[in-house]
Scaffold this motif. Structure first.
Motif, PDB file in Angstrom:
ATOM      1  N   GLN A 374      37.408  40.065  33.055  1.00  0.00           N
ATOM      2  CA  GLN A 374      38.649  40.389  32.360  1.00  0.00           C
ATOM      3  C   GLN A 374      38.432  41.297  31.158  1.00  0.00           C
ATOM      4  O   GLN A 374      39.283  42.132  30.832  1.00  0.00           O
ATOM      5  CB  GLN A 374      39.361  39.100  31.930  1.00  0.00           C
ATOM      6  N   ASP A 375      37.300  41.147  30.480  1.00  0.00           N
ATOM      7  CA  ASP A 375      37.003  42.032  29.358  1.00  0.00           C
ATOM      8  C   ASP A 375      36.844  43.465  29.843  1.00  0.00           C
ATOM      9  O   ASP A 375      37.376  44.397  29.236  1.00  0.00           O
ATOM     10  CB  ASP A 375      35.732  41.570  28.645  1.00  0.00           C
ATOM     11  N   GLU A 376      36.137  43.639  30.952  1.00  0.00           N
ATOM     12  CA  GLU A 376      35.955  44.979  31.501  1.00  0.00           C
ATOM     13  C   GLU A 376      37.282  45.556  31.979  1.00  0.00           C
ATOM     14  O   GLU A 376      37.588  46.733  31.746  1.00  0.00           O
ATOM     15  CB  GLU A 376      34.954  44.939  32.659  1.00  0.00           C
ATOM     16  N   VAL A 377      38.083  44.737  32.630  1.00  0.00           N
ATOM     17  CA  VAL A 377      39.401  45.192  33.086  1.00  0.00           C
ATOM     18  C   VAL A 377      40.242  45.671  31.908  1.00  0.00           C
ATOM     19  O   VAL A 377      40.885  46.729  31.962  1.00  0.00           O
ATOM     20  CB  VAL A 377      40.127  44.070  33.851  1.00  0.00           C
ATOM     21  N   GLN A 378      40.239  44.910  30.812  1.00  0.00           N
ATOM     22  CA  GLN A 378      41.025  45.283  29.642  1.00  0.00           C
ATOM     23  C   GLN A 378      40.525  46.579  29.030  1.00  0.00           C
ATOM     24  O   GLN A 378      41.322  47.443  28.622  1.00  0.00           O
ATOM     25  CB  GLN A 378      40.981  44.163  28.602  1.00  0.00           C
ATOM     26  N   ARG A 379      39.206  46.750  28.966  1.00  0.00           N
ATOM     27  CA  ARG A 379      38.651  47.983  28.401  1.00  0.00           C
ATOM     28  C   ARG A 379      38.990  49.193  29.267  1.00  0.00           C
ATOM     29  O   ARG A 379      39.285  50.273  28.748  1.00  0.00           O
ATOM     30  CB  ARG A 379      37.133  47.848  28.236  1.00  0.00           C
ATOM     31  N   HIS A 381      41.694  49.436  31.212  1.00  0.00           N
ATOM     32  CA  HIS A 381      43.121  49.699  30.999  1.00  0.00           C
ATOM     33  C   HIS A 381      43.332  50.471  29.687  1.00  0.00           C
ATOM     34  O   HIS A 381      44.120  51.432  29.639  1.00  0.00           O
ATOM     35  CB  HIS A 381      43.905  48.384  30.958  1.00  0.00           C
ATOM     36  N   SER A 382      42.644  50.065  28.653  1.00  0.00           N
ATOM     37  CA  SER A 382      42.786  50.749  27.365  1.00  0.00           C
ATOM     38  C   SER A 382      42.333  52.203  27.472  1.00  0.00           C
ATOM     39  O   SER A 382      42.978  53.110  26.940  1.00  0.00           O
ATOM     40  CB  SER A 382      41.968  50.020  26.293  1.00  0.00           C
ATOM     41  N   GLU A 385      44.899  54.326  29.473  1.00  0.00           N
ATOM     42  CA  GLU A 385      46.094  54.612  28.679  1.00  0.00           C
ATOM     43  C   GLU A 385      45.813  55.684  27.630  1.00  0.00           C
ATOM     44  O   GLU A 385      46.645  56.569  27.396  1.00  0.00           O
ATOM     45  CB  GLU A 385      46.611  53.333  28.030  1.00  0.00           C
TER      46      GLU A 385
END
Length: 443
Positions: A374-379, A381-382, A385
């Protein structure tokens, strides 16, 4: 019918017709239109139609129907409209923005059985096709006519699906996108009404008659109606097609060469950029041996003597000599490597390769990630964007050819502004007041 209720049990809170009697009536109505074989509630079939090739998770519909004609599409849509069931059009599932996920359940209209090529007019350079016809199958049909349809997104996508997403691809620098090559559309609206956007049967090469309804539906991603026919502009097959590969010492030198080639008016049909990471991935995936440096793949259509200026320009920018591909087999192998870039990137980790239709300023940054981290997914996504907002800050767009779908709705608002969004919402409300057409996408 018991098996159908059991299959739907996990989604029952979102179904407006979940009571047994209503389920039976709806399914019976669907089958009266498309036959028993034209309606499926099996989990495997529903999951197949709940996901495209994007990172978005599978969100299966509750029912999949397989209409065989526009009349069946219209009749099925009327049933959905009466029961207020969401409608999700499905072509080949090759999209990259989550456009086919059934966010609110409902009915997927799988259009693959509508696969006729209709009304070919060789002398007028146009053809009308149903939504089951793909890019490759159309060009195979046209093989002996001297004509072809050049818009090439890489995947063998449905042509009506390509219209729905305003697709383009490697040939756009010369032949334009779907938006420039669709002459007319037949569209079934949410209530089953059949609309012809430029008038029934009309196929003018140009028109200034009224609002451009055709381009309203091109790029609408199934949110305004179901495209059941598209009339397309065709082109004569060029007298010659040759391709070339040229490597560069830097990204800047490849980009400078591209700008100068376009400024010189060289009849370029495709000019594609791949960075060193992507070249490495393509070499490994396709068992090739190209230089692992920033590279241009080029294709020229037309008279051979007009192409020489391109090689001189690339040399002036530090590029290598052209590695020419003149016969059909060699050219196909070269462009297969480019089209396989998506799949090549999926096999590459770590790494963040870049490929782009550099001739029209459109590039793809392909990031392979662990969806369970999830940390990698969030990074990621950021990062994506920030990347899209960088494009917007340079007066560009957040999506060059794949559409908005699920993931770029907030970016669309930033791109066009709140007033334009209000206008789009007003158009959507007029054409689909119950918000049944592919809800949750684009807006």
């Amino acid at each position: 019918m018991t098996s159908f209720i059991r299959a739907l049990r996990f989604t029952s809170p979102r179904l407006p017709f979940i009571c047994t009697g209503a389920v039976e009536r709806v399914i019976s109505a669907f089958r009266s239109v498309s036959g028993d074989e034209g309606v499926s509630v099996g989990l495997a079939v529903r999951e197949q139609h709940g996901k495209d090739e994007s990172v978005h998770r599978c969100q299966p519909p509750d029912v999949v129907v397989f209409p065989r004609s526009v009349e069946e599409v219209s009749a099925l849509a009327k049933i959905c409209h009466h029961h207020q069931l969401p409608i999700i059009p499905f072509g080949t599932g090759t999209g990259l923005e989550g456009g086919v996920g059934a966010l609110k359940g409902g009915v997927c209209f799988s259009l693959r059985k509508m696969e006729q090529v209709l009304d070919l007019h060789q002398e007028d350079f146009d053809v009308t096709v149903e939504p089951g016809v793909t890019r490759k199958s159309l060009n195979s049909y046209l093989r002996d006519t001297g004509l072809w349809f050049p818009v090439d997104p890489g995947a063998d996508a449905s042509l009506c699906g390509m219209a729905a997403t305003s697709a383009s691809g490697t040939n756009a620098v010369r032949y334009g996108t779907m938006r420039e090559n669709v002459l007319n559309l037949e569209v079934v609206l949410a209530d089953g009404t059949i609309l012809h956007t430029a008038g029934k049967g009309r196929r003018p090469r140009k028109t200034s008659a009224g609002y451009n309804l055709t381009n309203l539906f091109v790029g609408s991603e199934g949110t305004l109606g179901i495209i059941t026919k598209t009339t397309l502009r065709l082109y004569g097959i060029p007298e010659s097609m040759v391709s070339a590969v040229c490597s560069f010492p830097s990204v800047q030198s490849a980009v400078d060469s591209t700008v100068q080639i376009l400024q010189a008016g060289v009849p370029i049909a495709r000019i594609e950029f791949l960075d060193d990471v992507m070249m490495n991935a393509c070499n490994r995936f396709n068992n090739l041996s190209y230089a692992v440096t920033p590279t241009l793949f080029l294709e020229f259509h037309g008279e051979l003597q007009k192409h020489g200026g391109a090689e001189e320009i690339t040399r002036d920018n530090g590029g290598s000599d052209f590695a020419w591909a003149e016969d059909e087999e060699t050219r196909s192998r070269l462009w297969k490597a480019r089209h396989d870039a998506w799949y090549a990137a999926l096999a590459l980790r770590p790494g963040c390769p870049i490929a782009g239709h550099v001739g029209d300023g459109n590039f793809h940054c392909l990031i392979v990630l662990d969806p369970n981290d999830q940390d990698e997914v969030q990074r990621v996504h950021s990062f994506t964007e920030r990347l899209a907002r960088r494009a917007l800050s340079m007066d560009g767009t957040c999506t060059g050819e794949h559409g908005i779908g699920l993931g770029k709705r907030a970016l669309l608002k930033e791109e066009v502004g709140p007033l334009a969004i209000e206008v789009m919402q007003g158009l959507k409300a007029t054409l689909d007041p119950k918000n049944l057409m592919n809800p949750g996408k684009v807006l």
